[in-house]
Structure formats: C-alpha cells, structure tokens
Design a protein around this motif. Structure first.
Motif, PDB file in Angstrom:
ATOM      1  N   ASP A 239       5.909   6.012  19.809  1.00  0.00           N
ATOM      2  CA  ASP A 239       5.818   4.605  20.186  1.00  0.00           C
ATOM      3  C   ASP A 239       4.884   3.981  19.158  1.00  0.00           C
ATOM      4  OD1 ASP A 239       4.810   2.132  21.251  1.00  0.00           O
ATOM      5  OD2 ASP A 239       5.545   2.740  23.219  1.00  0.00           O
ATOM      6  N   PRO A 240       5.329   2.935  18.438  1.00  0.00           N
ATOM      7  CA  PRO A 240       4.511   2.398  17.344  1.00  0.00           C
ATOM      8  C   PRO A 240       3.153   1.841  17.764  1.00  0.00           C
ATOM      9  CG  PRO A 240       6.778   1.687  17.103  1.00  0.00           C
ATOM     10  CD  PRO A 240       6.660   2.314  18.463  1.00  0.00           C
ATOM     11  N   HIS A 241       2.906   1.719  19.060  1.00  0.00           N
ATOM     12  CA  HIS A 241       1.614   1.207  19.509  1.00  0.00           C
ATOM     13  C   HIS A 241       0.664   2.319  19.938  1.00  0.00           C
ATOM     14  CE1 HIS A 241       4.426  -2.196  20.040  1.00  0.00           C
ATOM     15  NE2 HIS A 241       3.412  -2.879  19.563  1.00  0.00           N
ATOM     16  N   ILE A 242       1.100   3.573  19.815  1.00  0.00           N
ATOM     17  CA  ILE A 242       0.323   4.684  20.356  1.00  0.00           C
ATOM     18  C   ILE A 242       0.078   5.721  19.264  1.00  0.00           C
ATOM     19  CG2 ILE A 242       0.295   6.535  22.081  1.00  0.00           C
ATOM     20  CD1 ILE A 242       2.182   4.828  23.785  1.00  0.00           C
ATOM     21  N   ASN A 243      -1.178   6.096  19.091  1.00  0.00           N
ATOM     22  CA  ASN A 243      -1.551   7.226  18.217  1.00  0.00           C
ATOM     23  C   ASN A 243      -0.987   7.142  16.812  1.00  0.00           C
ATOM     24  OD1 ASN A 243      -3.021   8.340  20.233  1.00  0.00           O
ATOM     25  ND2 ASN A 243      -1.587   9.963  20.741  1.00  0.00           N
ATOM     26  N   GLY A 244      -1.084   5.992  16.224  1.00  0.00           N
ATOM     27  CA  GLY A 244      -0.619   5.793  14.863  1.00  0.00           C
ATOM     28  C   GLY A 244      -0.206   4.351  14.709  1.00  0.00           C
ATOM     29  N   ARG A 245      -1.162   3.486  14.416  1.00  0.00           N
ATOM     30  CA  ARG A 245      -0.920   2.049  14.287  1.00  0.00           C
ATOM     31  C   ARG A 245      -2.160   1.448  13.631  1.00  0.00           C
ATOM     32  NH1 ARG A 245      -1.861  -1.725  19.272  1.00  0.00           N
ATOM     33  NH2 ARG A 245      -2.749  -2.895  17.546  1.00  0.00           N
TER      34      ARG A 245
ATOM     35  N   ASP B  96       3.488  12.196  27.820  1.00  0.00           N
ATOM     36  CA  ASP B  96       2.342  12.672  27.038  1.00  0.00           C
ATOM     37  C   ASP B  96       2.635  12.363  25.579  1.00  0.00           C
ATOM     38  OD1 ASP B  96       0.578  14.133  25.504  1.00  0.00           O
ATOM     39  OD2 ASP B  96       0.793  15.997  26.627  1.00  0.00           O
ATOM     40  N   TRP B  97       1.794  11.518  24.934  1.00  0.00           N
ATOM     41  CA  TRP B  97       2.052  11.064  23.572  1.00  0.00           C
ATOM     42  C   TRP B  97       1.216  11.795  22.526  1.00  0.00           C
ATOM     43  CZ3 TRP B  97       6.242   8.288  22.752  1.00  0.00           C
ATOM     44  CH2 TRP B  97       6.775   7.524  23.800  1.00  0.00           C
ATOM     45  N   GLY B  98       0.429  12.787  22.930  1.00  0.00           N
ATOM     46  CA  GLY B  98      -0.350  13.546  21.964  1.00  0.00           C
ATOM     47  C   GLY B  98      -1.665  12.877  21.627  1.00  0.00           C
ATOM     48  N   THR B  99      -2.257  13.281  20.490  1.00  0.00           N
ATOM     49  CA  THR B  99      -3.609  12.868  20.131  1.00  0.00           C
ATOM     50  C   THR B  99      -3.631  12.099  18.816  1.00  0.00           C
ATOM     51  OG1 THR B  99      -4.024  14.931  18.944  1.00  0.00           O
ATOM     52  CG2 THR B  99      -4.551  14.905  21.285  1.00  0.00           C
ATOM     53  N   SER B 100      -4.790  11.502  18.529  1.00  0.00           N
ATOM     54  CA  SER B 100      -5.012  10.811  17.257  1.00  0.00           C
ATOM     55  C   SER B 100      -6.433  11.120  16.805  1.00  0.00           C
ATOM     56  CB  SER B 100      -4.842   9.294  17.427  1.00  0.00           C
ATOM     57  OG  SER B 100      -5.873   8.769  18.243  1.00  0.00           O
TER      58      SER B 100
ATOM     59  N   ASN C 222       0.843  -1.191   0.000  1.00  0.00           N
ATOM     60  CA  ASN C 222       0.000   0.000   0.000  1.00  0.00           C
ATOM     61  C   ASN C 222       0.879   1.242   0.000  1.00  0.00           C
ATOM     62  OD1 ASN C 222      -1.812  -2.014   2.108  1.00  0.00           O
ATOM     63  ND2 ASN C 222      -2.700  -1.283   0.213  1.00  0.00           N
ATOM     64  N   LEU C 223       0.504   2.210  -0.814  1.00  0.00           N
ATOM     65  CA  LEU C 223       1.336   3.387  -1.028  1.00  0.00           C
ATOM     66  C   LEU C 223       1.160   4.387   0.106  1.00  0.00           C
ATOM     67  CD1 LEU C 223       0.498   3.615  -4.798  1.00  0.00           C
ATOM     68  CD2 LEU C 223       2.664   2.878  -3.808  1.00  0.00           C
ATOM     69  N   LEU C 224       2.268   5.034   0.460  1.00  0.00           N
ATOM     70  CA  LEU C 224       2.273   5.962   1.595  1.00  0.00           C
ATOM     71  C   LEU C 224       1.809   7.343   1.136  1.00  0.00           C
ATOM     72  CD1 LEU C 224       5.552   4.789   3.333  1.00  0.00           C
ATOM     73  CD2 LEU C 224       3.221   3.887   3.521  1.00  0.00           C
ATOM     74  N   ARG C 225       0.590   7.362   0.623  1.00  0.00           N
ATOM     75  CA  ARG C 225      -0.041   8.562   0.095  1.00  0.00           C
ATOM     76  C   ARG C 225      -0.252   9.613   1.174  1.00  0.00           C
ATOM     77  NH1 ARG C 225      -5.706   9.713   0.497  1.00  0.00           N
ATOM     78  NH2 ARG C 225      -5.646   7.887   1.833  1.00  0.00           N
ATOM     79  N   ASP C 226      -0.712   9.168   2.349  1.00  0.00           N
ATOM     80  CA  ASP C 226      -1.055  10.076   3.443  1.00  0.00           C
ATOM     81  C   ASP C 226      -0.189   9.739   4.646  1.00  0.00           C
ATOM     82  OD1 ASP C 226      -2.156  11.589   5.463  1.00  0.00           O
ATOM     83  OD2 ASP C 226      -4.229  10.992   5.087  1.00  0.00           O
ATOM     84  N   PRO C 227       0.704  10.639   5.060  1.00  0.00           N
ATOM     85  CA  PRO C 227       1.593  10.332   6.193  1.00  0.00           C
ATOM     86  C   PRO C 227       0.862  10.226   7.525  1.00  0.00           C
ATOM     87  CG  PRO C 227       1.853  12.620   5.522  1.00  0.00           C
ATOM     88  CD  PRO C 227       0.980  11.969   4.488  1.00  0.00           C
ATOM     89  N   ARG C 228      -0.423  10.524   7.552  1.00  0.00           N
ATOM     90  CA  ARG C 228      -1.209  10.363   8.782  1.00  0.00           C
ATOM     91  C   ARG C 228      -1.749   8.948   8.939  1.00  0.00           C
ATOM     92  NH1 ARG C 228      -4.985  15.376   7.125  1.00  0.00           N
ATOM     93  NH2 ARG C 228      -4.952  14.004   5.287  1.00  0.00           N
TER      94      ARG C 228
ATOM     95  N   ASP D 268      -5.482   6.106  13.148  1.00  0.00           N
ATOM     96  CA  ASP D 268      -4.815   7.106  12.321  1.00  0.00           C
ATOM     97  C   ASP D 268      -4.389   8.286  13.172  1.00  0.00           C
ATOM     98  OD1 ASP D 268      -5.039   5.956   9.697  1.00  0.00           O
ATOM     99  OD2 ASP D 268      -7.181   6.408   9.755  1.00  0.00           O
ATOM    100  N   ARG D 269      -3.370   8.999  12.700  1.00  0.00           N
ATOM    101  CA  ARG D 269      -2.976  10.254  13.354  1.00  0.00           C
ATOM    102  C   ARG D 269      -3.935  11.370  12.951  1.00  0.00           C
ATOM    103  NH1 ARG D 269       2.965  12.021  12.487  1.00  0.00           N
ATOM    104  NH2 ARG D 269       2.662  11.328  10.345  1.00  0.00           N
ATOM    105  N   ASP D 270      -4.044  12.381  13.800  1.00  0.00           N
ATOM    106  CA  ASP D 270      -4.898  13.516  13.457  1.00  0.00           C
ATOM    107  C   ASP D 270      -4.112  14.670  12.861  1.00  0.00           C
ATOM    108  OD1 ASP D 270      -3.564  14.360  15.705  1.00  0.00           O
ATOM    109  OD2 ASP D 270      -5.345  15.045  16.779  1.00  0.00           O
TER     110      ASP D 270
END
Length: 817
Positions: free
Chosen positions: A570-576, A444-448, A129-135, A580-582
């Motif tokens: 952290d690959p298990h938090i807010n992007g996995r 604090d790991w931010g939001t998604s 799958n192509l990395l079209r959207d970095p989120r 999706d990331r916000d």
C-alpha cells in the motif's frame, strides 16, 4: 472535441517577455516585491496582476484537486522506456491542469471557487532523483536508477507538460529534488556525502538533460545537506543549475527555508538564513503554508540590515514573473491554450491513454515453460490477495474517476463465472473481556526503518472503513477511514504481546501515527480510545480468528485450474514520503500466503503490484510466472488482464535492479555508487532481475552491430552504432532495444555497463528494423577532479546491444581517441 488540443500559433506574437517583466518590476513597490518571494503571491490590482502561487502536483496526473485521470506511478512510467508515450502523458496531464485552472466546472466539492482560482500552471513535476536505493520511501516517484534514462524520460514528460508552442507554455514544470535526495529518515538533517566523480557522472546528468533541452521552468532543492551544505543554499544552485539556464526559477520545498535554522541549525537566525538562500539563488519560499508574513518580515529585516539588496530581490522576482509570463498570463488574448475547458478532464481519450500506459509499464519478470499467457480456455481462475480486488493510489495521486481491479479486469475478459476472488487476509475480532470489536479484515504490512515492529490495518467488514483515530486530539478509535492516505497515516496499528500472557494471544494495541503514539484502552462507555501513555494503562486484547485467509485462499486455489496471487504494498504504508523501508522482503503474511497457494496449485502466477522492487527469491525459484506493475492507476485491472490473457504482449523493462535477499546493500546514506558498487553500473551483488530486464511473449533476434566514429556537425567525435532487430516469433510485440558501453582498458574504475541509448519499437512477426544510436564521445569520458572537467581516454570500448544490461547478444568493439 480533441482531448488534448494542439496549440496553434496566434496571429500576433507575444510581447517581449523581458520588457514585460522589466516594466512590471519598475512599477512594483519594494513591499510588493518582497511579498512576491513567498509561495503565495498577492494580487496587485492596479497592475492587473492576479493572485499566484507556485506549485501544482502533477507527477502522474493532476493531484489534490479532484477527479483527474490517474496514470501509473512514475516508476511504472519509467518501466515503459517509451519517450513518446511519456510526452503524450505529459500533454494530457498539463491539459487537465489547464482545465482545472480555467474552468470551475472541472473541480468537485464545496470549495470549488477557492480550488479553481488557486490552481497553478507551475507544476511541481517530474521527480528526477535517481532510484539508487530501492529502500527509498519515495521510490515510486522516480523514473530509473540510471541518469541517462531518467534524463530522457523526464525530458519527454516535460516536453508534454510544456507544450510545443514557440513562446507560451501549457504549464511550467519544476524538477524535484536537487541534490542527492534519496533518504527519508531524518531527511531534513542528513548530510549526504557525494564524491566528485559521482556528482558529475551520476547525480547531475539527470537534472542537466531536461534543463538544457529547454523544457524546464524551475528546480526544487531537496531537504538534505550535500557535502556539508544544505541544498537550499548550495553553491551548485548557481554553479550548475543557473549555468545551464540563467532563467530557472529555484523554488523551495515545503518549510525548507525555516529548516535551515530550526532543524539543520546551519544559521543562527531566520533573517540570516533567508538572506543567504536568496543570495545563493532561491527565488520562491514555500514556508509556513499560506502565511506569508514570516517570510516578509525576515526579508524586510535582511534588507534593513544590509544582508541583501533590492537588486537581489529584483533578480528573484524577475525570474518568477518571467515564469508567469511564459504561461501567457500577461497576454491572455494570445494564449493558445485559453479555450481548454472541463470536458477534457477524465475524458475518454485520456482514459485510453491511461490504459495504454498501464499496459506498456507491465514487466514480465519470469515465464517458465510459457506459463503465461493463460490457456485460451483457462477454466476457472482464482485471484488471491488483498491487492487483487483493490486499486490503490499514492500521496501524489489524483482522485480516481473509476477503478478497475485485477479481478474485475479478468472477469471482463474471461466472464464473471470463471473468476473467483479471495482476499487472503484473516477476518478477526478484537476481544477485551466481554466486549468485542469487529469483525475486521486484518492485514499485516510488515516493518519500516521508522517502525521495527509490523504494522497492521483493521478494515470493518460491515462498512468497509478502516480503524482510525478520530475526534478531538485524535483520541477516539473508530472504523471511519475510507483509505489510509493522510499525511499522518492514522490507520496503522502495532500489536505488542503482553509478557507471559502472550501465549494466550493477548496483545496491546498501539497507534503507529507519528503524532499520536498512544496505546488503546476501552473507556467507561465501552468505546475504544487511544490515550494510554503506558502499557500499564492500556487494555489487553485477544485477537480472535473468525476466518483464516490462508485457508480460504488454499481452498480457492485447489478448486481452480490456475491461481493468480497478487502481492505488493500500500503506497501509504512502510515506504512513502518520510518513511523508508528497512529491507526488501515481502511482508511475512504475503510471503506465507504465496507459498501456501503455490503448494496447493502449482499452476500459479504471481503479480507484484508495488512502488518498488522486492527480494522475492522464493517466488523466483518456485513460481513459474511473475509479473510486476507499479500501482497502475484507474486502468490497472484491464491492463493486467490483457497481459494475462495474451491480448497484449508485455514489453516493460525494470527501471532498477531487483536485488536478491542474499545481497548485502550499502547503508542508505552511502551515495558513493562507485566505491560502494551501487546500481547496475558497478554492482556485482546477487541480483534476481537485472536493470533493463523484461520478457515478452514473442522472440527477438539481433544482428551483428556496426560501429563507426566520426565528427558530429559541432566537430565533436561521435560513436555511431547500427543494429538490426527482428521479430522472430509468431505474434506482434514491442522490444526495448538497449545499448550499453564498457571501457576495456580504463585507468580508473568505470561502469561494468553504462546505458548509452534505448528505443522501444514495435515489430510484426518476421519484421526487421535497423536502429541507429549516436553516442557523443563525451559520454564515454570520466570526471577528473584534477582537471575540473570530463576527460576522455583514448582506447577501445565495447558497445553491446540487447534486452537488458545482463542479456546482450550482440556487441562490437570501437576505438575512440
């Protein structure tokens, strides 16, 4: 003994696989064949068939079985731009898969026999799958935003997974996930609209390349719908995939067959949906985990109702048996890989390859005034950041055999006394009245997209474990988790201010786990429990600061000659997977830490360790040196240390665009890369680092390219571009030479730049090398919906060669008719 034994051709040849499969099909009963449609195929002892199941995860090493060599994440492997390296990694990974399958000693744990006997030689890898959207939450799993680069890297990795024996495959790779799968939010219900040009010019080539190369055994459809049709019943399964290779096995994603009814509501019953999927070309049904009974019942009913025929079942089962035959299962005496044993798992040659890959994947994003490498006598170095002393894995990682952090790697090269490591995170206690809990390292790991409020982790300073949900119904809250890495991440917490009392620092603690969004209270025994349904039933906590991570970091940076700030995810938090990331911003706490350290010590470098790009505008303007690496596996720290100290000249290139914070990105579900100006091919947004960007410690010069057009051996016009590249610096290094095309007078919108070739080469100081790129004219054409095919317009094309899509010092114009 060689870690990756080469296959020697056996004296005898494998029996005709078609005849073998036909013979088995003729002897299997109808009931047995229906059972073979489920992922978990039963043994048929009278025919000598053992148990079999589709699927062994091998994205960047063998996953979910035990200790295995862990290579950089796929996005990091994509950053190497090195086909031969990917092939060798695929060879190492497939060799370890064979070892796990063929030698129980390779598996650790009490369930050794079960794990060993159920390791499949059908590997679900790679992801194209192509990395079209970095989120995209699963950004770490892909190779590139470019379809040509993705196809080339995937083909190389599959070639290694398959092996080079003419008839028997070391493992049987399955590409993931067809089609237009690039969103995690509501992924099983989202309908992705893909215009015809985007479908044929952007989406399909990433799958077509490795399939037509003959190194792929199957394809897994994605969860989503494409242009109104669920991918698991999409006509393109037959019209595209099977047109490229009629023998491809189409294997469903987990629970996707049932999703056709339960989530997508596309069919009124499971009997009808399963029948339609079989007719569309789906062969293997990964549904209801290991329980095959629902699948068997649905197909039995579909057959009785006349929705499918036995011939439909035979076609699917025949393809599955043929895939098994390719791995030598039915001719074990002829299998050239049968002697692979446990000693190849996490062996020294594989560790050396992991280090080579980790180094090759590192990208030097910025290096003002030659801030890197560090001075040969750097004095003291402060490594600052939570990720500076940790090596993190992701959902598709194996168990690390060992881990070298960035701080550890620098200590090895500079001496333990020269390197100080500071976490940079606060140490706190949670206080509720007279009761206190902790102390904890607080991050604090931010939001998604799924959680608009920041999520936090609390790691006990006493036992190193994370605060998590435990016990019956996940009701208890204890510092008991080694890492936040389950399918349901139970170690994430939300802090909600309590109305007017928020000024006093009181908060409510709420679990962020998908299955248990409960508030925390202190029960009558003084223990923490997460069972409060409402804020009114929750306990109010005060977060008491014991140690300021920023103050410690500033003090360490001020007393050191240079500072290395390590930020990332952290690959298990807010992007996995499923999340999706916000946005593209760093977590606010990391951004604040970076700015404070840089102010305290201008001699600061930033290392971004992440699964995806960030909008690091401030760092790009104020910090002299920036490195990026994906989560690099067991050798991460040694690789980074070699680059920082100059023992290795970095040559990785970003496989996707790093957008500025000022760039307004399209909606995640907008797959029209042409109309919405997505990816480097069409984007005119503000970028921090363009596609293909990466710096070196040496300098390369490009000669004037020569372009010619001639007919290939097949009679098709081909453009040939020749260029000479010279290492004009004083140290050896790698250069990633990239060739891009641009149609000068096209009648339709065409890419600003389109990658047509690349080669990673190593040159000694003063050494020159001539490179030749051949570009079939069909790759200069555009898809015409009216003509139903690719149309090449006669005209002039500019071919530019250089270091990235935006740094192309040499070009030539060629007329192609």
């Amino acid at each position: 003994m060689s870690a990756v034994p080469a296959a020697s051709a056996p004296a005898a040849t494998v029996a005709d696989p078609a005849a073998k499969v036909a013979g088995l099909l003729a002897q299997l009963t109808l009931e047995e064949k229906i059972a073979f449609l489920h992922q978990h195929q039963p043994a048929v002892e009278r025919l000598g068939l053992g148990r079999f199941h589709t699927g062994c995860e091998a994205l960047h090493g063998v996953a979910w079985i035990g200790r295995a060599t862990v290579f950089p994440q796929a996005v990091g492997l994509g950053a190497t731009w090195d086909r031969e390296l990917l092939r060798r990694i695929g060879q190492a990974v497939s060799t370890e898969v064979r070892a796990f399958r063929q030698d129980a000693r390779a598996v650790q744990g009490s369930d050794v026999y079960e794990k060993h006997t159920m390791v499949s030689l059908n590997v679900w890898s790679p992801v194209v799958n192509l990395l079209r959207d970095p989120r995209w939450g699963r950004n770490e799993e892909g190779y590139s935003e470019d379809p040509f680069a993705t196809a080339e890297m995937a083909t190389a990795y599959c070639r290694g997974l398959r092996g080079d024996h003419p008839t028997i495959w070391r493992t049987a790779p399955v590409l993931k996930h067809f089609l237009a799968y690039n969103v995690e939010t509501d992924r099983a219900a989202i309908d992705v609209r893909v215009p015809p040009r985007v479908l044929h010019e952007y989406e399909l080539p990433a799958f077509r390349g490795p399939i037509e190369a003959g190194v792929v055994a199957g394809v897994m459809p994605g969860y989503n719908l494409t242009n109104g049709i669920p991918n698991h019943v999409h006509p393109l399964l037959a019209e595209a995939l099977r047109a490229w290779n009629p023998e491809l096995v189409i294997c469903s994603d987990a629970q996707a067959p049932s999703n056709l009814v339960e989530i997508e509501k596309y069919f009124p019953s499971h009997v009808e949906s399963h029948a339609a999927a079989l007719k569309a070309g789906l062969d293997s049904y990964t549904d209801n985990d290991a329980n095959a009974q629902p699948t068997i019942e649905r197909f039995t009913a579909a057959l009785q109702q006349g929705l499918i025929s036995e011939a439909d079942i035979d076609a699917a089962v025949g393809r599955l048996l043929a895939m098994r035959a390719r791995t030598g299962e039915f001719d074990p005496e002829l299998d050239p890989y049968a002697d692979i044993r446990a000693d190849v798992v996490v062996c020294e040659p594989h560790a050396a390859l992991a280090l080579e890959a980790a180094k090759a994947s590192i990208v030097l994003l910025k290096n003002d005034n030659r801030a890197l490498p560090l001075d040969p006598r750097p004095g003291s170095v402060a490594v600052i950041g939570h990720l500076g002393t940790r090596v993190l894995t992701d959902w598709y990682s194996g168990t690390l055999p060992y881990a070298v952090s960035i701080a550890d790697g620098l200590r090895t090269r500079l001496g333990a006394d020269s390197v100080a490591a500071v976490d940079g995170a606060d140490v706190v206690k949670l206080r509720a009245g007279e009761r206190e809990f902790g102390p904890f390292v607080h991050n604090d790991w931010g939001t998604s997209v799924q959680c608009p409020v920041p999520v936090h982790t609390f790691q006990s300073t006493e036992n190193g474990r994370y605060l998590t949900l435990t016990g019956e119904h996940d009701r208890q809250v204890e510092a008991a988790a080694q890492t936040p890495d389950g399918w349901f991440v139970k170690e994430l917490w939300e802090l909600h201010p309590v109305g007017e009392a928020s000024a006093a620092g009181q908060v409510l603690l709420r679990s962020n786990a998908e299955h248990s969004r409960k508030y925390v209270r202190v029960d009558e025994t003084g223990s923490l429990v997460a069972d409060a349904e409402s804020p009114q039933d929750a306990t109010r906590f005060t977060v008491e600061l014991l140690t300021s991570g920023t103050h410690e970091a500033v003090a360490a940076a001020s007393s050191a000659e240079s500072a290395i700030v390590v930020v990332g995810n952290d690959p298990h938090i807010n992007g996995r997977e499923t999340v999706d990331r916000d946005g593209l911003a760093l977590p606010a706490a990391q951004e604040s830490l970076l700015r404070a350290v840089t102010e305290a010590n201008p001699n600061t470098a930033v290392i971004v360790v992440s699964s995806y790009p960030y909008a690091i505008d401030w760092a790009a303007e104020h910090v002299p040196a920036i490195l990026w690496t994906s989560h690099g596996g067991q050798e991460l720290g040694n690789a980074v240390a070699e680059v920082l100290t100059g023992a290795y000249s970095p040559a990785g290139r970003v496989p996707q665009t790093w957008y500025s914070a000022e760039a307004e990105l399209p909606e995640p579900g907008d797959y029209d890369v042409i109309g919405s100006q997505w990816t480097y091919q069409y984007s005119q947004r503000k970028h921090l680092f363009p596609f293909g960007h990466g710096l070196s410690y040496t300098t390369f010069e490009y000669g004037d390219p020569i372009g010619t057009v001639a007919l290939s051996h097949e009679g098709a016009p081909t453009v040939t571009i020749e260029v000479t590249v010279t290492n004009a610096g004083d140290i050896a290094g790698d250069e990633v030479v990239q060739l891009y095309s641009h149609a000068i007078d096209a009648s339709v919108p065409t890419p600003l730049r389109k990658l047509q070739g690349f080669e990673r080469i190593r040159l000694e100081p003063g050494e020159s090398r001539a490179l030749v790129f051949e570009v079939p004219a069909i790759r200069l054409a555009h898809w015409s919906e009216l003509d139903g095919g690719f149309v090449g317009e006669p005209g002039e094309f500019e071919f530019a060669v250089g270091r990235s899509c935006a740094d192309l010092p040499a070009s030539v114009t060629v007329f192609c008719g």
